[in-house]
Write an enzyme that holds these catalytic residues in place. Structure first.
Site, PDB file in Angstrom:
ATOM      1  N   ASN A 176      64.256 105.077  12.333  1.00 56.97           N
ATOM      2  CA  ASN A 176      63.758 106.384  11.937  1.00 56.97           C
ATOM      3  C   ASN A 176      63.449 107.183  13.194  1.00 56.97           C
ATOM      4  O   ASN A 176      62.387 107.044  13.801  1.00 56.97           O
ATOM      5  CB  ASN A 176      62.507 106.222  11.066  1.00 56.97           C
ATOM      6  CG  ASN A 176      62.814 105.587   9.732  1.00 56.97           C
ATOM      7  OD1 ASN A 176      63.365 106.214   8.842  1.00 56.97           O
ATOM      8  ND2 ASN A 176      62.469 104.301   9.608  1.00 56.97           N
ATOM      9  N   GLU A 177      64.403 107.986  13.587  1.00 61.63           N
ATOM     10  CA  GLU A 177      64.305 108.740  14.828  1.00 61.63           C
ATOM     11  C   GLU A 177      63.340 109.916  14.680  1.00 61.63           C
ATOM     12  O   GLU A 177      62.961 110.286  13.566  1.00 61.63           O
ATOM     13  CB  GLU A 177      65.690 109.257  15.236  1.00 61.63           C
ATOM     14  CG  GLU A 177      66.740 108.172  15.438  1.00 61.63           C
ATOM     15  CD  GLU A 177      66.562 107.411  16.751  1.00 61.63           C
ATOM     16  OE1 GLU A 177      65.471 107.475  17.353  1.00 61.63           O
ATOM     17  OE2 GLU A 177      67.535 106.741  17.172  1.00 61.63           O
ATOM     18  N   PRO A 178      62.894 110.508  15.809  1.00 61.54           N
ATOM     19  CA  PRO A 178      62.057 111.701  15.725  1.00 61.54           C
ATOM     20  C   PRO A 178      62.689 112.752  14.815  1.00 61.54           C
ATOM     21  O   PRO A 178      63.896 113.013  14.876  1.00 61.54           O
ATOM     22  CB  PRO A 178      62.002 112.183  17.172  1.00 61.54           C
ATOM     23  CG  PRO A 178      62.121 110.924  17.973  1.00 61.54           C
ATOM     24  CD  PRO A 178      63.090 110.068  17.207  1.00 61.54           C
ATOM     25  N   SER A 180      62.315 112.311  11.477  1.00 65.94           N
ATOM     26  CA  SER A 180      62.340 111.640  10.173  1.00 65.94           C
ATOM     27  C   SER A 180      61.107 112.032   9.370  1.00 65.94           C
ATOM     28  O   SER A 180      60.000 112.135   9.904  1.00 65.94           O
ATOM     29  CB  SER A 180      62.379 110.120  10.356  1.00 65.94           C
ATOM     30  OG  SER A 180      63.558 109.709  10.998  1.00 65.94           O
ATOM     31  N   THR A 195      67.944 106.558  22.169  1.00 61.05           N
ATOM     32  CA  THR A 195      68.052 105.246  21.538  1.00 61.05           C
ATOM     33  C   THR A 195      69.363 104.584  21.910  1.00 61.05           C
ATOM     34  O   THR A 195      69.418 103.388  22.221  1.00 61.05           O
ATOM     35  CB  THR A 195      67.937 105.372  20.012  1.00 61.05           C
ATOM     36  OG1 THR A 195      66.672 105.943  19.680  1.00 61.05           O
ATOM     37  CG2 THR A 195      68.084 104.029  19.326  1.00 61.05           C
TER      38      THR A 195
END
Length: 652
Positions: A176-178, A180, A195
Site C-alpha cells: 500500500n504505497e503513499p 492508498s 519501492t
C-alpha cells in the site's frame, strides 16, 4: 566510546531481551524498542507461538497474516526453532500473505511464495492448502476477481487473528504505497519508484524490477484483531517517527495504524533513533546526565538553535528542557567549554597517532610511531568509499597498512559488465594462441550462461567467479593508487556471502576463523571495521559481527593488548556528531584524491546494480556525507574544513 555492552544492551542499561520503556508523551502507537533485531524477533515469535497454542487449546484454527522481506526473517527462523526444539505445531495454522509481485512465477527467486516456503512453510508442519499467497500468475482480466476471492477466503475463515507487518522506506505496509486510502482492500497496485529502487537489488537492476504487485489493502490489514509491525535499521527511522508521532496521512500509510485498537510496533534501537524519547530523551523524562548524555544534548541544542556551542546561554538551556542539567552542573558557560574542548580533541590529522607529541588529548596514541593497521572492508570498495582519506593519510604517514576484503562483492557486478570481461579473456587467449582450456572454458561458460540467463535464475559458479575477479582487480587498483603493496590486500571471500543472491547465509564458524587468522597474521595496532548498520543488504552487519567475534576470541593474546578498534560508517549514513571520537579532516585536494580512488571501481560507477533508493553514485554520497560532517563541526563553532571522516572507538 563504544563498549561491548553498548552494542548488546539498551541505552537504559537493560538487557537486549527487554524493550526500552519510558514515560511516552509523543507516541501515538505503542512501541517497544529492543537493543537488536534478534531479541525483538524472539519476543514477536513468542507472541505468535502463544497465540497458536491458545487457539489449539480452544480447538480453533489460528489465522495469521504474514509478511515477507528481510524484517520477518528472524521471526520465522525463531518459529522454526520452536517447532523443532519445543514441539510448536502449526497444524491448526491458516496463513494469508500480504502481497506478491505481479507478474511473478511461484518458483522465481524473487517470488514471495518461494520466500515463505524457504523461510517457514517447508520447515514446519503446516498443512498443505492452509497457506495462501497472492497469485502472481493470474491473468490480467482475472486479477480483480482473484482479489475479491482472496478477501472472501479470509472472511470465511473468521478474519485474521494476527497480522505481521514490515514497513517500506516510504511508509508502505504490504504494498500500500503513499496515496492508498484507508478503505482500500486487496487489489493490484502500481509500485512507487522508491519501492522498486529498494527492491532492484533482488532483480539485478531497476529495469528488471516489477512495476506492479497484488496486495492486501489498508482496510484488510486494519481488520485484523492484532497487528504487529517490525522495523530494523536506521534507514527506517524517519518513516517510523512519522508513523508513530506524526499525523494520520495517506502519505505515510503506516500512520493509519494509529487508528487500530490493538497494534504494536517492535523495532530496534537504530530504527527508533528518530523518536523523541531516543533523540531528545530529556524532553520526555528525567535522564542520567552523564557525559555522553550531556554531549548529545548540548550538540543537539547548538545545532537546533543555530548557535555555536560557546554561545549557548542559561536561557537556551532552560527554554529547551535542560534546566535540570544546569541545576546539577551549574552555569552553561562551564558546560559549553567542556563540550567544546571534547569536540576539538576529536579532530586529528594523524589517525595513526602523531609521533613525538603529547597524546593526552589526541584520539590515538603517539606510540608506536609506525603502526600496523588492518582495514576490514566488507565489500571491495568500502575501504576507499568510507575512509579513503584516512586510508591515504595512514599510508602517507608511514604506517604499514593492510586491507582485508571480507567478501567478493560479486553480486554487485552487472551482467553486461561480466560478459564484456569474459569475452575479453576468451578473445585475448584466442588472439595470442594461449592454451588454457580450463580457463577458457570457465569464461566461455560464464558468458554463455549470462546471455541465456532468466530473471528467475541465480548466477552460476562460473559467473560468480568472473564477477569476483572483476571486483578483485578493482580493489588491487585502488591499493596501488593509495600506495600499499598489492600483497597487503587480503581477499577473504567469507563463505556466508557466496550464495549468488542478495540473501546471505548466517555468519558461520568458518567466517570467524578466516577473520581471526588474518588478525593473527598481521598483529595490528589498529583495526578499522565497518560499523555501518544502515547498509540495506545486511552484509556490513555480518562482517562487523565477524570482526567483533574474532576480536573477542583473540583479546587474551599479548599483541591484542596494544590493538585499538575503530569503527567507520559506509556510504549510507554517518555517526551522530556526539558519538564521534576521531574526526580526520581532508583538504580539497585530498577529497579529490579520494574521488579518484573510488573511480578505480569501474563496475560500481553509473548503473550500479544495488544502488537502492539513492540515485547518487558512491563518490557523490561519500563526498556529501564527509562535507556534511565538516559542516556540523563548523556550525558547532569549530574550524571550517572541506570534509571530515569520522570514527568511533570500540573498546573490547
Amino acid at each position: 566510546m563504544i563498549t561491548e555492552s553498548t552494542l548488546l544492551d539498551s541505552p537504559n542499561g537493560r538487557s537486549s531481551g527487554e524493550p526500552v520503556q519510558s514515560a511516552i508523551t509523543y507516541e501515538k502507537i505503542p512501541t517497544h524498542i529492543y537493543a537488536d533485531a534478534k531479541a525483538a524477533s524472539r519476543a514477536v515469535a513468542q507472541e505468535i507461538a502463544d497465540l497458536i497454542r491458545q487457539k489449539q487449546g480452544e480447538g480453533k484454527p489460528c489465522i495469521l497474516g504474514l509478511a515477507t522481506g528481510s524484517s520477518p526473517k528472524t521471526v520465522y527462523a525463531e518459529l522454526v526453532r520452536m517447532h523443532r526444539e519445543e514441539g510448536l505445531s502449526f497444524r491448526n495454522v491458516v496463513s494469508y500473505n500480504l502481497d506478491e509481485y505481479y507478474p511473478m512465477e511461484p518458483d522465481s527467486l524473487q517470488s514471495y511464495w518461494r520466500f515463505m516456503k524457504e523461510q517457514l512453510f517447508d520447515h514446519v508442519d503446516i498443512q498443505e492448502g492452509n497457506y495462501h499467497v497472492p497469485d502472481g500468475t493470474v491473468r490480467p482480466d482475472k486479477v480483480a476477481e482473484f482479489c475479491r476471492q482472496y478477501e472472501a477466503a479470509i472472511e470465511a475463515d473468521g478474519g485474521l487473528d494476527f497480522q505481521l507487518l514490515g514497513i517500506g522506506g516510504n511508509g508502505h505496509i504490504g504494498f500500500n504505497e503513499p496515496g492508498s486510502l484507508s478503505n482500500s482492500h486487496t487489489r493490484l497496485m502500481m509500485l512507487d519508484n522508491s519501492t522498486r529502487a529498494a527492491a532492484s537489488g533482488d532483480f539485478g537492476g531497476l529495469a528488471k524490477t516489477p512495476r506492479k504487485a497484488i496486495t492486501m489493502g489498508v482496510a484488510s490489514i486494519l481488520s485484523a484483531r492484532r497487528v504487529v509491525l517490525l522495523a530494523w535499521g536506521e534507514r527506517k527511522a524517519p518513516v517510523i517517527r512519522g508513523a508513530v508521532e506524526g499525523t494520520v496521512s495517506e502519505l505515510n500509510p503506516a500512520s493509519y495504524l494509529q487508528t487500530h485498537p490493538n497494534v504494536l510496533f517492535v523495532i530496534d534501537e537504530a530504527a527508533a533513533s528518530e523518536l523523541t524519547r531516543m533523540k531528545t530523551p530529556w524532553l520526555v523524562d528525567s535522564v542520567v546526565w552523564d557525559n555522553k548524555m550531556i554531549k548529545k544534548a548540548v550538540t543537539h541544542l547548538s545545532l537546533t538553535l543555530g548557535k555555536p556551542v560557546l554561545k549557548l546561554t542559561d536561557r537556551d538551556y532552560n527554554d529547551n528542557g535542560m534546566s535540570d542539567l544546569l541545576a546539577q552542573y551549574g552555569q552553561s558557560y562551564d558546560i559549553n567549554i567542556d563540550i567544546f574542548n571534547q569536540l576539538q580533541h576529536t579532530i586529528t590529522g594523524w589517525p595513526g597517532g602523531k609521533p613525538n607529541a603529547d597524546d593526552t588529548n589526541r584520539p590515538e596514541r603517539a606510540l608506536p610511531a609506525q603502526k600496523r593497521c588492518l582495514l576490514f572492508s566488507p565489500h571491495p570498495d568500502d575501504d576507499i568509499i568510507s575512509m579513503g582519506g584516512t586510508f591515504q593519510r595512514l599510508v602517507d604517514q608511514g604506517h604499514e597498512v593492510h586491507v582485508g576484503y571480507q567478501t567478493s562483492g560479486n553480486i554487485a557486478v552487472a551482467d553486461d559488465e561480466a560478459i564484456r570481461f569474459a569475452d575479453y579473456v576468451v578473445d585475448f587467449n584466442n588472439q595470442f594462441g594461449i592454451k588454457s582450456p580450463e580457463a577458457t572454458r570457465i569464461f566461455q561458460d560464464a558468458a554463455a550462461s549470462l546471455r541465456n540467463k532468466k530473471d528467475s535464475e541465480m548466477d552460476t559458479a562460473e559467473v560468480r567467479y568472473v564477477k569476483g575477479l572483476i571486483r578483485m582487480g578493482e580493489a588491487k587498483s585502488t591499493c596501488r593508487f593509495v600506495g600499499i603493496p598489492v600483497e597487503n590486500a587480503h581477499f577473504l571471500n567469507m563463505p556466508f556471502y557466496e550464495t549468488g543472491t542478495v540473501a546471505k547465509k548466517p555468519l558461520g564458524e568458518e567466517d570467524v576463523r578466516i577473520v581471526m587468522e588474518l588478525i593473527e597474521q598481521i598483529k595490528p595496532h589498529q583495526i578499522y571495521a565497518a560499523g555501518d548498520l544502515a547498509d540495506p543488504h545486511g552484509t556490513h552487519k555480518v562482517c562487523l559481527d565477524a570482526v567483533m567475534e574474532a576480536v573477542r576470541r583473540l583479546k587474551h593474546k599479548n599483541f591484542m593488548k596494544d590493538c585499538w578498534v575503530w569503527l567507520y560508517r559506509g556510504a549510507w549514513a554517518e555517526w551522530d556528531i556526539h558519538e564521534i571520537e576521531m574526526a580526520v579532516p581532508m583538504s580539497p585536494d585530498q577529497v579529490m584524491r579520494k574521488r579518484l580512488g573510488i573511480f578505480k571501481h569501474q563496475s560500481q560507477k553509473d548503473g550500479v546494480v544495488y544502488q537502492g533508493t539513492d540515485s547518487r553514485e558512491f563518490w557523490q554520497r561519500a563526498e556529501e556525507r564527509n562535507r556534511a560532517t565538516a559542516g556540523l563541526y563548523n556550525r558547532l563553532g569549530l574550524a571550517e574544513y572541506e570534509a571530515i571522516e569520522a570514527f568511533v572507538r570500540w573498546k573490547f
